[in-house]
Motif scaffolding. Sequence first.
Motif, PDB file in Angstrom:
ATOM      1  N   LYS A   3       6.577  -9.022   3.197  1.00  0.00           N
ATOM      2  CA  LYS A   3       6.963  -8.655   1.835  1.00  0.00           C
ATOM      3  C   LYS A   3       8.460  -8.390   1.812  1.00  0.00           C
ATOM      4  O   LYS A   3       9.090  -8.207   2.855  1.00  0.00           O
ATOM      5  CB  LYS A   3       6.201  -7.403   1.383  1.00  0.00           C
ATOM      6  N   LYS A   4       8.989  -8.305   0.617  1.00  0.00           N
ATOM      7  CA  LYS A   4      10.443  -8.108   0.480  1.00  0.00           C
ATOM      8  C   LYS A   4      10.698  -6.822  -0.319  1.00  0.00           C
ATOM      9  O   LYS A   4      10.060  -6.588  -1.355  1.00  0.00           O
ATOM     10  CB  LYS A   4      11.002  -9.331  -0.253  1.00  0.00           C
ATOM     11  N   HIS A   9      15.521  -0.108  -3.875  1.00  0.00           N
ATOM     12  CA  HIS A   9      14.222   0.565  -4.010  1.00  0.00           C
ATOM     13  C   HIS A   9      13.872   1.422  -2.789  1.00  0.00           C
ATOM     14  O   HIS A   9      12.764   1.965  -2.706  1.00  0.00           O
ATOM     15  CB  HIS A   9      13.095  -0.459  -4.210  1.00  0.00           C
ATOM     16  N   LEU A  10      14.814   1.526  -1.847  1.00  0.00           N
ATOM     17  CA  LEU A  10      14.493   2.203  -0.582  1.00  0.00           C
ATOM     18  C   LEU A  10      14.087   3.668  -0.798  1.00  0.00           C
ATOM     19  O   LEU A  10      13.121   4.155  -0.202  1.00  0.00           O
ATOM     20  CB  LEU A  10      15.695   2.114   0.374  1.00  0.00           C
ATOM     21  N   GLU A  11      14.825   4.367  -1.655  1.00  0.00           N
ATOM     22  CA  GLU A  11      14.519   5.788  -1.881  1.00  0.00           C
ATOM     23  C   GLU A  11      13.096   5.942  -2.448  1.00  0.00           C
ATOM     24  O   GLU A  11      12.333   6.817  -2.032  1.00  0.00           O
ATOM     25  CB  GLU A  11      15.573   6.406  -2.817  1.00  0.00           C
ATOM     26  N   ASN A  12      12.786   5.066  -3.370  1.00  0.00           N
ATOM     27  CA  ASN A  12      11.445   5.056  -3.956  1.00  0.00           C
ATOM     28  C   ASN A  12      10.377   4.790  -2.888  1.00  0.00           C
ATOM     29  O   ASN A  12       9.325   5.432  -2.848  1.00  0.00           O
ATOM     30  CB  ASN A  12      11.429   3.939  -5.016  1.00  0.00           C
ATOM     31  N   PHE A  13      10.687   3.831  -2.029  1.00  0.00           N
ATOM     32  CA  PHE A  13       9.773   3.468  -0.940  1.00  0.00           C
ATOM     33  C   PHE A  13       9.497   4.694  -0.059  1.00  0.00           C
ATOM     34  O   PHE A  13       8.347   4.985   0.289  1.00  0.00           O
ATOM     35  CB  PHE A  13      10.416   2.339  -0.120  1.00  0.00           C
ATOM     36  N   ILE A  14      10.568   5.452   0.235  1.00  0.00           N
ATOM     37  CA  ILE A  14      10.403   6.615   1.118  1.00  0.00           C
ATOM     38  C   ILE A  14       9.582   7.710   0.424  1.00  0.00           C
ATOM     39  O   ILE A  14       8.778   8.390   1.067  1.00  0.00           O
ATOM     40  CB  ILE A  14      11.778   7.130   1.587  1.00  0.00           C
ATOM     41  N   SER A  15       9.767   7.839  -0.870  1.00  0.00           N
ATOM     42  CA  SER A  15       8.952   8.873  -1.549  1.00  0.00           C
ATOM     43  C   SER A  15       7.472   8.475  -1.536  1.00  0.00           C
ATOM     44  O   SER A  15       6.597   9.329  -1.441  1.00  0.00           O
ATOM     45  CB  SER A  15       9.470   9.160  -2.956  1.00  0.00           C
ATOM     46  N   ILE A  16       7.180   7.183  -1.539  1.00  0.00           N
ATOM     47  CA  ILE A  16       5.773   6.756  -1.395  1.00  0.00           C
ATOM     48  C   ILE A  16       5.286   7.027   0.042  1.00  0.00           C
ATOM     49  O   ILE A  16       4.177   7.498   0.260  1.00  0.00           O
ATOM     50  CB  ILE A  16       5.603   5.265  -1.778  1.00  0.00           C
ATOM     51  N   ILE A 171      -0.094   1.043   2.929  1.00  0.00           N
ATOM     52  CA  ILE A 171       1.201   1.483   2.373  1.00  0.00           C
ATOM     53  C   ILE A 171       1.723   0.413   1.409  1.00  0.00           C
ATOM     54  O   ILE A 171       2.152   0.703   0.294  1.00  0.00           O
ATOM     55  CB  ILE A 171       2.223   1.749   3.498  1.00  0.00           C
ATOM     56  N   ILE A 172       1.678  -0.823   1.876  1.00  0.00           N
ATOM     57  CA  ILE A 172       2.155  -1.935   1.051  1.00  0.00           C
ATOM     58  C   ILE A 172       1.408  -1.972  -0.293  1.00  0.00           C
ATOM     59  O   ILE A 172       1.992  -2.213  -1.347  1.00  0.00           O
ATOM     60  CB  ILE A 172       1.935  -3.270   1.832  1.00  0.00           C
ATOM     61  N   SER A 173       0.113  -1.694  -0.226  1.00  0.00           N
ATOM     62  CA  SER A 173      -0.686  -1.726  -1.455  1.00  0.00           C
ATOM     63  C   SER A 173      -0.231  -0.664  -2.454  1.00  0.00           C
ATOM     64  O   SER A 173      -0.378  -0.816  -3.658  1.00  0.00           O
ATOM     65  CB  SER A 173      -2.175  -1.499  -1.139  1.00  0.00           C
ATOM     66  N   CYS A 175       2.811   0.176  -2.847  1.00  0.00           N
ATOM     67  CA  CYS A 175       4.215  -0.103  -3.224  1.00  0.00           C
ATOM     68  C   CYS A 175       4.341  -1.375  -4.066  1.00  0.00           C
ATOM     69  O   CYS A 175       5.420  -1.982  -4.095  1.00  0.00           O
ATOM     70  CB  CYS A 175       5.071  -0.261  -1.972  1.00  0.00           C
ATOM     71  N   LYS A 176       3.253  -1.780  -4.692  1.00  0.00           N
ATOM     72  CA  LYS A 176       3.261  -3.088  -5.377  1.00  0.00           C
ATOM     73  C   LYS A 176       4.440  -3.237  -6.345  1.00  0.00           C
ATOM     74  O   LYS A 176       5.026  -4.310  -6.471  1.00  0.00           O
ATOM     75  CB  LYS A 176       1.948  -3.269  -6.126  1.00  0.00           C
ATOM     76  N   ASN A 177       4.788  -2.136  -7.039  1.00  0.00           N
ATOM     77  CA  ASN A 177       5.822  -2.243  -8.081  1.00  0.00           C
ATOM     78  C   ASN A 177       7.224  -2.476  -7.541  1.00  0.00           C
ATOM     79  O   ASN A 177       8.114  -2.899  -8.269  1.00  0.00           O
ATOM     80  CB  ASN A 177       5.849  -0.965  -8.936  1.00  0.00           C
ATOM     81  N   ILE A 178       7.434  -2.155  -6.268  1.00  0.00           N
ATOM     82  CA  ILE A 178       8.799  -2.296  -5.740  1.00  0.00           C
ATOM     83  C   ILE A 178       8.906  -3.390  -4.678  1.00  0.00           C
ATOM     84  O   ILE A 178       9.976  -3.633  -4.143  1.00  0.00           O
ATOM     85  CB  ILE A 178       9.323  -0.955  -5.167  1.00  0.00           C
ATOM     86  N   LEU A 179       7.796  -4.039  -4.366  1.00  0.00           N
ATOM     87  CA  LEU A 179       7.838  -5.119  -3.370  1.00  0.00           C
ATOM     88  C   LEU A 179       7.675  -6.475  -4.045  1.00  0.00           C
ATOM     89  O   LEU A 179       7.081  -6.573  -5.122  1.00  0.00           O
ATOM     90  CB  LEU A 179       6.712  -4.930  -2.350  1.00  0.00           C
TER      91      LEU A 179
END
Length: 333
Positions: A3-4, A9-16, A171-173, A175-179
Amino acid sequence: MYKKLFKKHLENFISILSKFGVVYAPVKKASKLYDFTELTDFKELQLKYTRTMIPPKKFFLKPKEPLYLLNKDKGFKEIVDDSKTVLLGVHSCDINAINLLDRVYLNQFPDLFYKTRRDNTIIIGVSCEPDENCFCTSTGSSHALRGFDLFMHEVDDRYIIRVGSLKGFQIISECKNILADTSLPDIKEFKRVEAERIKRISLNLNVNGIQDILDLSHDHSAWQENADICFGCGTCNLVCPTCRCYDVVDYLKLDLKNGLRARRWDSCMLRQHALVAGGLNFRPTRVERLYNRFNCKMSFSEDSLNCVGCGRCTVYCPADINFVEVLNQVRED
Ligand code: SF4
Ligand code: SF4
């Protein structure tokens, strides 16, 4: 599965990620000094770093950890730490080192304390920033095939994320909105960046037949020369991601009824390491301890080294003993 994730979006990713456990990541502590620290401020995150001084083994084998509460009447009770942890930003060499620790602590007789932490820790790799002391291409650890949940390959303004486990998929599931899906240009760019990264790992250690070479070089002058300048401080063991020797200590309270059994990191470079009852020491001299350490690092098993080429023992040795130079000298002379 790939995935990309765009860096914005990194900060958002870390909060997830923080929903899956307390997030630890590399943070800069001083010039060229990084440490895996609980990430409380996104601005402190340093995903572009050479190496941490203390490797991620500290999460699975704590420098000093209580194992059992002891009571004369009730017996003993395990102290198990099952807190959820997310380790973000682990390099391939360190992931390969954890894979070696797994072989020791999970195969045959699983270690309850190690296993509980391992089961409760999510590992997220990140592509490294090699320097002149890295030689992971020689040890076959410049790439991680397993031992991670996600692996983030930095490619310009984005990360190409490799999914390595079911947990990673979960985790990837989330994060759908940012990947996004990877495209052909992403893959082309990924290959170019990876090839450049590998090219930067220029230090070479010839490991072909190294166990035989070391066996045959017991009397090589390099051991005494380096033992003469070695402080016997044990730093090389403490910073090594694959060194795992420990000592077990019992602490008794003054009532002589209650106590604690703990284990703590040990070092084969310290004189007491091979000291046994009766005062016998199997490796009484520094030269024997140094020779033993190099042998140990070059031989995990018949088919595997015990070194992942991270360069820490060279970088942090106060006597400037260069791990690769010593081995190359022993081979060449
Ligand atoms: S870090 Fe260097 S000085 Fe310290 S024990 Fe290891 S080889 Fe010797
Ligand atoms: S022996 Fe040195 S280079 Fe090899 S894994 Fe240990 S610290 Fe890293």
